[in-house]
Design a protein around this motif. Structure first.
Motif, PDB file in Angstrom:
ATOM      1  N   MET A   1       0.816  -1.195   0.000  1.00  0.00           N
ATOM      2  CA  MET A   1       0.000   0.000   0.000  1.00  0.00           C
ATOM      3  C   MET A   1       0.863   1.263   0.000  1.00  0.00           C
ATOM      4  O   MET A   1       0.587   2.192  -0.711  1.00  0.00           O
ATOM      5  N   LEU A   2       1.895   1.242   0.835  1.00  0.00           N
ATOM      6  CA  LEU A   2       2.778   2.407   0.908  1.00  0.00           C
ATOM      7  C   LEU A   2       3.500   2.624  -0.413  1.00  0.00           C
ATOM      8  O   LEU A   2       3.638   3.762  -0.867  1.00  0.00           O
ATOM      9  N   PHE A   4       2.457   1.912  -3.384  1.00  0.00           N
ATOM     10  CA  PHE A   4       1.501   2.501  -4.322  1.00  0.00           C
ATOM     11  C   PHE A   4       1.348   4.002  -4.068  1.00  0.00           C
ATOM     12  O   PHE A   4       1.325   4.804  -5.002  1.00  0.00           O
ATOM     13  N   LYS A   5       1.261   4.389  -2.793  1.00  0.00           N
ATOM     14  CA  LYS A   5       1.134   5.802  -2.430  1.00  0.00           C
ATOM     15  C   LYS A   5       2.380   6.584  -2.851  1.00  0.00           C
ATOM     16  O   LYS A   5       2.283   7.726  -3.309  1.00  0.00           O
ATOM     17  N   LEU A   6       3.547   5.969  -2.715  1.00  0.00           N
ATOM     18  CA  LEU A   6       4.783   6.646  -3.122  1.00  0.00           C
ATOM     19  C   LEU A   6       4.837   6.840  -4.632  1.00  0.00           C
ATOM     20  O   LEU A   6       5.310   7.878  -5.107  1.00  0.00           O
ATOM     21  N   VAL A   7       4.348   5.871  -5.377  1.00  0.00           N
ATOM     22  CA  VAL A   7       4.307   6.007  -6.841  1.00  0.00           C
ATOM     23  C   VAL A   7       3.362   7.136  -7.229  1.00  0.00           C
ATOM     24  O   VAL A   7       3.682   7.963  -8.093  1.00  0.00           O
ATOM     25  N   GLN A   8       2.207   7.198  -6.578  1.00  0.00           N
ATOM     26  CA  GLN A   8       1.258   8.286  -6.848  1.00  0.00           C
ATOM     27  C   GLN A   8       1.871   9.636  -6.486  1.00  0.00           C
ATOM     28  O   GLN A   8       1.698  10.616  -7.213  1.00  0.00           O
ATOM     29  N   THR A   9       2.564   9.690  -5.371  1.00  0.00           N
ATOM     30  CA  THR A   9       3.195  10.932  -4.925  1.00  0.00           C
ATOM     31  C   THR A   9       4.265  11.377  -5.911  1.00  0.00           C
ATOM     32  O   THR A   9       4.384  12.568  -6.221  1.00  0.00           O
ATOM     33  N   PHE A  47       6.649  14.321   2.061  1.00  0.00           N
ATOM     34  CA  PHE A  47       5.981  13.039   2.271  1.00  0.00           C
ATOM     35  C   PHE A  47       6.787  11.919   1.623  1.00  0.00           C
ATOM     36  O   PHE A  47       7.015  10.868   2.226  1.00  0.00           O
ATOM     37  N   PHE A  48       7.214  12.152   0.386  1.00  0.00           N
ATOM     38  CA  PHE A  48       7.975  11.137  -0.345  1.00  0.00           C
ATOM     39  C   PHE A  48       9.276  10.800   0.378  1.00  0.00           C
ATOM     40  O   PHE A  48       9.619   9.635   0.549  1.00  0.00           O
ATOM     41  N   GLN A  49      10.000  11.829   0.816  1.00  0.00           N
ATOM     42  CA  GLN A  49      11.283  11.603   1.474  1.00  0.00           C
ATOM     43  C   GLN A  49      11.121  10.871   2.801  1.00  0.00           C
ATOM     44  O   GLN A  49      11.873   9.953   3.103  1.00  0.00           O
ATOM     45  N   LYS A  50      10.141  11.261   3.591  1.00  0.00           N
ATOM     46  CA  LYS A  50       9.929  10.630   4.898  1.00  0.00           C
ATOM     47  C   LYS A  50       9.531   9.162   4.757  1.00  0.00           C
ATOM     48  O   LYS A  50       9.954   8.322   5.543  1.00  0.00           O
ATOM     49  N   SER A  52       9.864   7.142   1.936  1.00  0.00           N
ATOM     50  CA  SER A  52      10.712   6.274   1.108  1.00  0.00           C
ATOM     51  C   SER A  52      11.862   5.703   1.920  1.00  0.00           C
ATOM     52  O   SER A  52      12.455   4.706   1.523  1.00  0.00           O
ATOM     53  N   ILE A  53      12.137   6.274   3.068  1.00  0.00           N
ATOM     54  CA  ILE A  53      13.181   5.751   3.946  1.00  0.00           C
ATOM     55  C   ILE A  53      12.773   4.377   4.480  1.00  0.00           C
ATOM     56  O   ILE A  53      13.606   3.519   4.713  1.00  0.00           O
ATOM     57  N   ASN A  54      11.470   4.143   4.636  1.00  0.00           N
ATOM     58  CA  ASN A  54      10.968   2.893   5.211  1.00  0.00           C
ATOM     59  C   ASN A  54      10.936   1.733   4.227  1.00  0.00           C
ATOM     60  O   ASN A  54      10.662   0.612   4.625  1.00  0.00           O
ATOM     61  N   ILE A  55      11.188   2.001   2.956  1.00  0.00           N
ATOM     62  CA  ILE A  55      11.170   0.944   1.956  1.00  0.00           C
ATOM     63  C   ILE A  55      12.526   0.242   1.968  1.00  0.00           C
ATOM     64  O   ILE A  55      13.559   0.873   1.764  1.00  0.00           O
ATOM     65  N   PRO A  56      12.533  -1.066   2.247  1.00  0.00           N
ATOM     66  CA  PRO A  56      13.830  -1.765   2.274  1.00  0.00           C
ATOM     67  C   PRO A  56      14.454  -1.842   0.882  1.00  0.00           C
ATOM     68  O   PRO A  56      13.757  -1.985  -0.116  1.00  0.00           O
ATOM     69  N   LYS A  57      15.737  -1.728   0.851  1.00  0.00           N
ATOM     70  CA  LYS A  57      16.469  -1.819  -0.410  1.00  0.00           C
ATOM     71  C   LYS A  57      16.641  -3.287  -0.788  1.00  0.00           C
ATOM     72  O   LYS A  57      16.914  -4.129   0.061  1.00  0.00           O
ATOM     73  N   VAL A  58      16.484  -3.574  -2.050  1.00  0.00           N
ATOM     74  CA  VAL A  58      16.668  -4.926  -2.548  1.00  0.00           C
ATOM     75  C   VAL A  58      18.131  -5.096  -2.913  1.00  0.00           C
ATOM     76  O   VAL A  58      18.670  -4.307  -3.694  1.00  0.00           O
ATOM     77  N   PRO A  59      18.789  -6.082  -2.322  1.00  0.00           N
ATOM     78  CA  PRO A  59      20.208  -6.249  -2.646  1.00  0.00           C
ATOM     79  C   PRO A  59      20.394  -6.649  -4.111  1.00  0.00           C
ATOM     80  O   PRO A  59      19.571  -7.358  -4.680  1.00  0.00           O
ATOM     81  N   LYS A  60      21.467  -6.173  -4.684  1.00  0.00           N
ATOM     82  CA  LYS A  60      21.768  -6.519  -6.065  1.00  0.00           C
ATOM     83  C   LYS A  60      22.215  -7.964  -6.133  1.00  0.00           C
ATOM     84  O   LYS A  60      22.922  -8.458  -5.252  1.00  0.00           O
ATOM     85  N   TYR A  61      21.791  -8.607  -7.181  1.00  0.00           N
ATOM     86  CA  TYR A  61      22.143 -10.009  -7.382  1.00  0.00           C
ATOM     87  C   TYR A  61      23.575 -10.108  -7.862  1.00  0.00           C
ATOM     88  O   TYR A  61      23.972  -9.460  -8.821  1.00  0.00           O
ATOM     89  N   LYS A  62      24.345 -10.911  -7.162  1.00  0.00           N
ATOM     90  CA  LYS A  62      25.723 -11.160  -7.576  1.00  0.00           C
ATOM     91  C   LYS A  62      25.847 -12.640  -7.880  1.00  0.00           C
ATOM     92  O   LYS A  62      25.697 -13.480  -6.989  1.00  0.00           O
ATOM     93  N   PRO A  63      26.091 -12.969  -9.127  1.00  0.00           N
ATOM     94  CA  PRO A  63      26.189 -14.387  -9.474  1.00  0.00           C
ATOM     95  C   PRO A  63      27.424 -15.025  -8.822  1.00  0.00           C
ATOM     96  O   PRO A  63      28.460 -14.399  -8.666  1.00  0.00           O
ATOM     97  N   VAL A  64      27.258 -16.250  -8.433  1.00  0.00           N
ATOM     98  CA  VAL A  64      28.352 -16.998  -7.831  1.00  0.00           C
ATOM     99  C   VAL A  64      28.935 -17.904  -8.910  1.00  0.00           C
ATOM    100  O   VAL A  64      28.230 -18.691  -9.537  1.00  0.00           O
ATOM    101  N   VAL A  65      30.217 -17.768  -9.112  1.00  0.00           N
ATOM    102  CA  VAL A  65      30.908 -18.584 -10.110  1.00  0.00           C
ATOM    103  C   VAL A  65      31.664 -19.660  -9.357  1.00  0.00           C
ATOM    104  O   VAL A  65      32.489 -19.377  -8.505  1.00  0.00           O
TER     105      VAL A  65
END
Length: 67
Positions: A1-2, A4-9, A47-50, A52-65
Protein backbone atom coordinates in the motif's frame (compact mmCIF):
# COMPACT_ATOMS: atom_id res chain seq x y z
CA UNK A 1 0.00 0.00 0.00
CA UNK A 2 2.78 2.41 0.91
CA UNK A 3 4.62 1.67 -2.31
CA UNK A 4 1.50 2.50 -4.32
CA UNK A 5 1.13 5.80 -2.43
CA UNK A 6 4.78 6.65 -3.12
CA UNK A 7 4.31 6.01 -6.84
CA UNK A 8 1.26 8.29 -6.85
CA UNK A 9 3.19 10.93 -4.93
CA UNK A 10 6.06 10.76 -7.42
CA UNK A 11 3.60 11.37 -10.26
CA UNK A 12 2.10 14.35 -8.40
CA UNK A 13 5.59 15.77 -7.86
CA UNK A 14 6.35 15.60 -11.58
CA UNK A 15 2.98 17.18 -12.44
CA UNK A 16 3.45 20.01 -9.92
CA UNK A 17 6.99 20.65 -11.18
CA UNK A 18 5.80 20.95 -14.77
CA UNK A 19 2.80 23.11 -13.84
CA UNK A 20 4.96 25.41 -11.74
CA UNK A 21 7.56 25.72 -14.47
CA UNK A 22 4.96 26.52 -17.15
CA UNK A 23 3.14 29.05 -14.98
CA UNK A 24 6.34 30.72 -13.78
CA UNK A 25 7.46 31.13 -17.38
CA UNK A 26 4.30 33.10 -18.13
CA UNK A 27 3.47 34.82 -14.83
CA UNK A 28 6.82 35.12 -13.08
CA UNK A 29 8.18 33.52 -9.94
CA UNK A 30 6.33 35.83 -7.53
CA UNK A 31 2.86 35.03 -8.85
CA UNK A 32 0.58 33.78 -6.02
CA UNK A 33 -0.43 30.72 -8.05
CA UNK A 34 3.22 29.76 -8.60
CA UNK A 35 3.88 30.09 -4.88
CA UNK A 36 0.81 27.98 -4.10
CA UNK A 37 1.99 25.19 -6.40
CA UNK A 38 5.45 25.45 -4.85
CA UNK A 39 3.99 24.90 -1.37
CA UNK A 40 2.01 21.88 -2.57
CA UNK A 41 5.15 20.54 -4.21
CA UNK A 42 7.11 20.96 -0.97
CA UNK A 43 4.50 18.94 0.96
CA UNK A 44 4.58 16.12 -1.58
CA UNK A 45 8.39 16.01 -1.60
CA UNK A 46 8.52 15.87 2.20
CA UNK A 47 5.98 13.04 2.27
CA UNK A 48 7.98 11.14 -0.35
CA UNK A 49 11.28 11.60 1.47
CA UNK A 50 9.93 10.63 4.90
CA UNK A 51 8.19 7.51 3.65
CA UNK A 52 10.71 6.27 1.11
CA UNK A 53 13.18 5.75 3.95
CA UNK A 54 10.97 2.89 5.21
CA UNK A 55 11.17 0.94 1.96
CA UNK A 56 13.83 -1.76 2.27
CA UNK A 57 16.47 -1.82 -0.41
CA UNK A 58 16.67 -4.93 -2.55
CA UNK A 59 20.21 -6.25 -2.65
CA UNK A 60 21.77 -6.52 -6.06
CA UNK A 61 22.14 -10.01 -7.38
CA UNK A 62 25.72 -11.16 -7.58
CA UNK A 63 26.19 -14.39 -9.47
CA UNK A 64 28.35 -17.00 -7.83
CA UNK A 65 30.91 -18.58 -10.11
CA UNK A 66 32.05 -22.04 -9.02
CA UNK A 67 34.80 -24.06 -10.60
Amino acid sequence: MLLFKLVQTEKKIMEYQQAMYDLAKVSGLNDPHVLSISQKLDKEILFFQKNSINIPKVPKYKPVVRF
